[in-house]
Design an enzyme around this catalytic site. Structure first.
Site, PDB file in Angstrom:
ATOM      1  N   LYS A  13       0.827  -1.222   0.000  1.00 38.36           N
ATOM      2  CA  LYS A  13       0.000   0.000   0.000  1.00 38.36           C
ATOM      3  C   LYS A  13       0.857   1.266   0.000  1.00 38.36           C
ATOM      4  O   LYS A  13       0.634   2.176  -0.784  1.00 38.36           O
ATOM      5  CB  LYS A  13      -0.873   0.077   1.271  1.00 38.36           C
ATOM      6  CG  LYS A  13      -1.973  -0.930   1.355  1.00 38.36           C
ATOM      7  CD  LYS A  13      -2.910  -0.604   2.515  1.00 38.36           C
ATOM      8  CE  LYS A  13      -2.271  -0.643   3.887  1.00 38.36           C
ATOM      9  NZ  LYS A  13      -1.797  -1.947   4.330  1.00 38.36           N
ATOM     10  N   ARG A 127      10.973  -6.351   4.968  1.00 38.02           N
ATOM     11  CA  ARG A 127      10.793  -4.903   4.728  1.00 38.02           C
ATOM     12  C   ARG A 127      11.802  -4.105   5.560  1.00 38.02           C
ATOM     13  O   ARG A 127      12.088  -4.420   6.690  1.00 38.02           O
ATOM     14  CB  ARG A 127       9.375  -4.511   5.126  1.00 38.02           C
ATOM     15  CG  ARG A 127       9.123  -3.011   5.168  1.00 38.02           C
ATOM     16  CD  ARG A 127       7.671  -2.651   5.084  1.00 38.02           C
ATOM     17  NE  ARG A 127       6.842  -3.226   6.128  1.00 38.02           N
ATOM     18  CZ  ARG A 127       5.507  -3.196   6.098  1.00 38.02           C
ATOM     19  NH1 ARG A 127       4.882  -2.642   5.085  1.00 38.02           N
ATOM     20  NH2 ARG A 127       4.804  -3.740   7.070  1.00 38.02           N
ATOM     21  N   ARG A 160      10.970  -2.108  11.066  1.00 38.02           N
ATOM     22  CA  ARG A 160       9.924  -1.665  11.980  1.00 38.02           C
ATOM     23  C   ARG A 160       9.809  -2.646  13.138  1.00 38.02           C
ATOM     24  O   ARG A 160       9.919  -3.850  12.933  1.00 38.02           O
ATOM     25  CB  ARG A 160       8.578  -1.611  11.239  1.00 38.02           C
ATOM     26  CG  ARG A 160       8.420  -0.401  10.371  1.00 38.02           C
ATOM     27  CD  ARG A 160       7.220  -0.478   9.474  1.00 38.02           C
ATOM     28  NE  ARG A 160       6.001  -0.940  10.119  1.00 38.02           N
ATOM     29  CZ  ARG A 160       4.793  -0.890   9.545  1.00 38.02           C
ATOM     30  NH1 ARG A 160       4.676  -0.393   8.325  1.00 38.02           N
ATOM     31  NH2 ARG A 160       3.734  -1.332  10.161  1.00 38.02           N
TER      32      ARG A 160
HETATM   33  P1  AMP Z   1       0.868   0.722   9.081  1.00 34.51           P
HETATM   34  O1  AMP Z   1       2.145   1.467   8.882  1.00 34.51           O
HETATM   35  O2  AMP Z   1      -0.259   1.248   8.248  1.00 34.51           O
HETATM   36  O3  AMP Z   1       1.029  -0.774   8.970  1.00 34.51           O
HETATM   37  O4  AMP Z   1       0.419   1.009  10.587  1.00 34.51           O
HETATM   38  C1  AMP Z   1       1.231   0.610  11.676  1.00 34.51           C
HETATM   39  C2  AMP Z   1       0.389   0.527  12.937  1.00 34.51           C
HETATM   40  O5  AMP Z   1      -0.146   1.829  13.258  1.00 34.51           O
HETATM   41  C3  AMP Z   1      -0.826  -0.384  12.849  1.00 34.51           C
HETATM   42  O6  AMP Z   1      -0.520  -1.747  13.069  1.00 34.51           O
HETATM   43  C4  AMP Z   1      -1.710   0.204  13.964  1.00 34.51           C
HETATM   44  O7  AMP Z   1      -1.225  -0.190  15.226  1.00 34.51           O
HETATM   45  C5  AMP Z   1      -1.441   1.705  13.824  1.00 34.51           C
HETATM   46  N1  AMP Z   1      -2.417   2.327  12.896  1.00 34.51           N
HETATM   47  C6  AMP Z   1      -2.173   2.809  11.660  1.00 34.51           C
HETATM   48  N2  AMP Z   1      -3.301   3.288  11.107  1.00 34.51           N
HETATM   49  C7  AMP Z   1      -4.294   3.100  12.017  1.00 34.51           C
HETATM   50  C8  AMP Z   1      -5.680   3.356  12.029  1.00 34.51           C
HETATM   51  N3  AMP Z   1      -6.302   3.890  10.960  1.00 34.51           N
HETATM   52  N4  AMP Z   1      -6.379   3.045  13.149  1.00 34.51           N
HETATM   53  C9  AMP Z   1      -5.775   2.499  14.211  1.00 34.51           C
HETATM   54  N5  AMP Z   1      -4.466   2.205  14.264  1.00 34.51           N
HETATM   55  C10 AMP Z   1      -3.722   2.491  13.175  1.00 34.51           C
END
Ligand code: AMP
Length: 220
Positions: A13, A127, A160
């Protein structure tokens, strides 16, 4: 144009969103990146969000929704944005509709990325991200030119925390299935969904998808 990126963790994404952003000039708004920046800066929001993120859980809406509302009110997002990581639940999708409706706007396009599960886990483990400019690499599929160094800004790449924890990876995939995947049907009903598969098995990667989506947006 307001575009949402949907798809499980590791589908690409962020990479697709970044490529579309470059071509269209719509800002890429990644909730995960905003949280990680806050964690790095040790802000109050970051300290709170980290309790959930490190375990692979969703950050509560009381924190996430105002943060997105704020970011969408910035000047660079007044004509459009690419939302990467928000919404992640039906409730968040409803909130987003309310936020956008206040400015007479709506969700115009939802790009739903799918990838076989075994590839997803492998992609999360391999990653690497740049903590400075947020570029994403993959040590197998898309390695940086110099090992461990960001091609774009020269910063040292990191893994990460939630990608190095097998329980957090599993938890994120479970949450995706339970809470986020219903959004596919939700947006299909609204007639704005476009599904794309990214998989090494069909030799179709993020840049192939991004190219086609950019064409589509430009002709829309
Ligand atoms: P991502 O980088 O999109 O994989 O997001 C990393 C982490 O941030 C996720 O696993 C959630 O813990 C938190 N996170 C990101 N976006 C959201 C969202 N829209 N709602 C709640 N938690 C989020």
């Amino acid at each position: 144009m307001y575009i949402i990126m949907l798809g499980a963790q590791g589908t690409g994404k962020g990479t697709v969103a970044g490529l579309i952003s470059k071509e269209t000039n719509y800002p890429q708004i990644s909730t995960g990146d905003i949280f990680r920046q806050n964690i790095k800066d040790k802000t109050e929001l970051g300290i709170e969000a980290d309790k959930y993120i490190s375990q692979g859980n969703l950050v509560p809406d009381e924190i996430t929704v105002p943060m997105v509302t704020n970011r969408l009110s910035d000047k660079d997002a007044e004509n459009g944005a690419i939302l990467d990581g928000f919404p992640r639940t039906i409730e968040q999708a409803q909130k987003l509709d309310e936020i956008l409706a206040k400015g007479g706007k709506k969700v115009d396009l939802v790009i739903n990325l799918t990838t076989p599960k075994e590839e997803l886990i492998d992609r999360m483990i391999t990653r690497r991200v740049c903590p400075k400019c947020k570029s994403t690499f993959n040590i197998k599929l898309c390695p940086p030119k110099v090992e461990g160094i960001c091609d774009n800004c020269g910063e040292k790449l990191v893994q990460r925390e939630d990608d190095s924890n097998p329980e957090a990876i599993q938890r994120r995939l479970e949450i995706y299935k339970e809470k986020t995947s219903p959004l596919v049907e939700h947006y299909k009903k609204q007639g704005v969904l476009r599904t794309e598969t990214i998989s090494i098995s069909i030799n179709r990667m993020a840049n192939d998808v991004a190219k086609e989506v950019v064409e589509y947006i430009k002709n829309k």
